[in-house]
Design a protein around this motif. Structure first.
Motif, short mmCIF file in Angstrom:
data_model
loop_
_atom_site.label_atom_id
_atom_site.label_comp_id
_atom_site.label_asym_id
_atom_site.label_seq_id
_atom_site.Cartn_x
_atom_site.Cartn_y
_atom_site.Cartn_z
N ALA A 257 0.82 -1.21 0.00
CA ALA A 257 0.00 0.00 0.00
C ALA A 257 0.86 1.26 0.00
O ALA A 257 0.61 2.22 -0.75
N GLY A 258 1.90 1.29 0.84
CA GLY A 258 2.76 2.46 0.90
C GLY A 258 3.53 2.68 -0.39
O GLY A 258 3.69 3.81 -0.85
N PHE A 259 3.98 1.57 -1.00
CA PHE A 259 4.71 1.67 -2.26
C PHE A 259 3.80 2.19 -3.37
O PHE A 259 4.20 3.03 -4.18
N ASP A 260 2.56 1.68 -3.41
CA ASP A 260 1.61 2.15 -4.41
C ASP A 260 1.32 3.64 -4.24
O ASP A 260 1.21 4.38 -5.24
N GLN A 261 1.19 4.10 -3.00
CA GLN A 261 0.93 5.52 -2.77
C GLN A 261 2.11 6.37 -3.21
O GLN A 261 1.95 7.47 -3.74
N ALA A 262 3.33 5.86 -3.00
CA ALA A 262 4.52 6.59 -3.45
C ALA A 262 4.55 6.69 -4.97
O ALA A 262 4.92 7.73 -5.52
N LEU A 263 4.17 5.61 -5.65
CA LEU A 263 4.10 5.66 -7.12
C LEU A 263 3.03 6.63 -7.58
O LEU A 263 3.21 7.35 -8.57
N LEU A 264 1.90 6.64 -6.88
CA LEU A 264 0.82 7.54 -7.26
C LEU A 264 1.24 8.99 -7.12
O LEU A 264 0.99 9.81 -8.00
N GLY A 265 1.86 9.34 -6.01
CA GLY A 265 2.38 10.69 -5.83
C GLY A 265 1.34 11.74 -5.63
O GLY A 265 1.64 12.94 -5.77
N SER A 266 0.12 11.36 -5.31
CA SER A 266 -0.94 12.34 -5.11
C SER A 266 -2.04 11.71 -4.26
O SER A 266 -2.37 10.54 -4.44
N ASN A 267 -2.58 12.50 -3.35
CA ASN A 267 -3.73 12.03 -2.58
C ASN A 267 -4.99 12.79 -2.94
O ASN A 267 -5.96 12.81 -2.18
N ALA A 268 -4.98 13.43 -4.12
CA ALA A 268 -6.16 14.19 -4.57
C ALA A 268 -7.31 13.23 -4.87
O ALA A 268 -7.10 12.09 -5.30
N HIS A 269 -8.52 13.70 -4.67
CA HIS A 269 -9.71 12.92 -5.02
C HIS A 269 -9.73 12.73 -6.54
O HIS A 269 -9.34 13.64 -7.30
N PRO A 270 -10.17 11.56 -7.04
CA PRO A 270 -10.17 11.34 -8.49
C PRO A 270 -10.90 12.43 -9.28
O PRO A 270 -10.43 12.82 -10.35
N ALA A 271 -12.03 12.90 -8.78
CA ALA A 271 -12.77 13.93 -9.52
C ALA A 271 -11.98 15.24 -9.58
O ALA A 271 -11.95 15.92 -10.63
N ILE A 272 -11.31 15.59 -8.48
CA ILE A 272 -10.49 16.81 -8.47
C ILE A 272 -9.30 16.63 -9.41
O ILE A 272 -8.94 17.54 -10.17
N GLY A 273 -8.68 15.45 -9.36
CA GLY A 273 -7.56 15.19 -10.25
C GLY A 273 -7.95 15.29 -11.72
O GLY A 273 -7.22 15.89 -12.52
N MET A 274 -9.10 14.73 -12.08
CA MET A 274 -9.55 14.81 -13.46
C MET A 274 -9.84 16.25 -13.87
O MET A 274 -9.50 16.68 -14.99
N THR A 275 -10.43 17.01 -12.98
CA THR A 275 -10.72 18.41 -13.27
C THR A 275 -9.44 19.19 -13.53
O THR A 275 -9.35 19.98 -14.48
N ILE A 276 -8.43 18.98 -12.68
CA ILE A 276 -7.17 19.70 -12.85
C ILE A 276 -6.51 19.33 -14.17
O ILE A 276 -6.05 20.21 -14.92
N PHE A 277 -6.46 18.05 -14.49
CA PHE A 277 -5.79 17.62 -15.72
C PHE A 277 -6.52 18.12 -16.95
O PHE A 277 -5.89 18.55 -17.93
#
Length: 298
Positions: A257-277
């Motif tokens: 879980a910790g490794f996956d979070q490090a790869l992700l590099g963001s804790n933004a909500h998916p909807a917020i992330g999509m809006t930003i991109f």
């Protein structure tokens, strides 16, 4: 005595009594631009080679899911990541790295071969030409990726069924596949906009290969040293795109879980992330469009 009909009157030249509607000049210009871009794109051997490679990758993803996803081997989040061409491992969907040059070449070829003036004279609208050069490669890239992902899902389900294992929650995979499609629409659009801004395909190629993987993380670490910008790295464009793709959060708290979070590099909500991109993509596309329309053609 018969009365001559005026042009534009019913039954006369330009009239509509026969139910014939002539396409307006803007519609005709847009249709020609889209047809031209599709013919140019479909004539590229590289498009079909890349599309075939992505299809093979999709089938391979399906086989992987079928062989390892049964008996609770893969969580639904892991299945989604595999169908999305592993954006965590590669920091973006592998299909994005293969297909974004389609958007880059649509404009870059014109500048490198000095064909822009011919395009402008043929279509008589720079705006229409630019929109076609953005829309056609982006739609082709998104459709190719979604088709390969769906083929992978079908392949995985067939293998799981043959092995007697339970199928994944297909309804739960709908949102990850939708997010993948939107992100894949954005990548060629970014390439087209950046190429129009810089007129340098090499610079755009380097940016889209290096920025999501390395440079953005370093930039995020540097920005967080500035007071008041703590956590800004979670909302940088490509980190936000990864958060948008990571719709299904694995809450099992396993050893990875910790490794996956490090790869992700963001804790933004998916909807917020999509809006930003998407907003980032729109800003780059609009900036590229303004440059394409107002700069002198080479």
């Amino acid at each position: 005595m018969a009365t001559a009909l005026k042009p534009g009157a019913e039954g006369g030249p330009g009239g509509r009594s026969l139910g014939i509607r002539r396409p307006g000049p803007h519609r005709s210009c847009a249709r020609r631009a889209i047809q031209y871009e599709w013919r140019r794109l479909s004539a590229l051997r590289s498009l079909w080679l890349v599309a075939g490679l992505i299809t093979l990758l999709g089938v391979g993803n399906g086989v992987d899911i079928g062989l390892h996803g049964g008996k609770a081997g893969y969580s639904l989040a892991a299945v989604a990541d595999t169908l999305q061409f592993s954006p965590l491992a590669s920091q973006a969907p592998m299909a994005a790295f293969l297909l974004f040059p389609l958007g880059m070449s649509a404009i870059g070829v014109e500048y490198s071969h000095r064909m822009a003036r011919t395009t402008f004279l043929t279509l008589s609208s720079r705006r229409t030409a630019y929109v076609a050069k953005v829309v056609v490669p982006s739609v082709v890239a998104a459709a190719t990726t979604l088709g390969a992902a769906l083929l992978g899902l079908v392949t995985g389900c067939v293998v799981l069924a043959l092995r007697g294992d339970a199928l994944p929650d297909l309804a739960g995979l709908a949102m990850p596949l939708l997010s993948l499609t939107v992100v894949m629409l954005c990548w060629p659009t970014l390439a087209a906009g950046l190429t129009a801004l810089t007129r340098r395909r090499g610079a755009v190629l380097a940016f889209l290969l290096l920025w999501p993987v390395i440079v953005e993380r370093l930039a995020g670490l540097a920005l967080e040293q500035v007071p008041g910008l703590n956590g800004v790295r979670n909302y940088l464009p490509f980190a936000a795109a990864r958060a948008a793709l990571h719709n299904l959060r694995d809450e099992s708290g396993g050893p990875d879980a910790g490794f996956d979070q490090a790869l992700l590099g963001s804790n933004a909500h998916p909807a917020i992330g999509m809006t930003i991109f998407c907003l980032f993509t729109v800003l780059v596309a609009v900036g590229g469009g303004l440059a394409y329309i107002h700069r002198d053609a080479p």
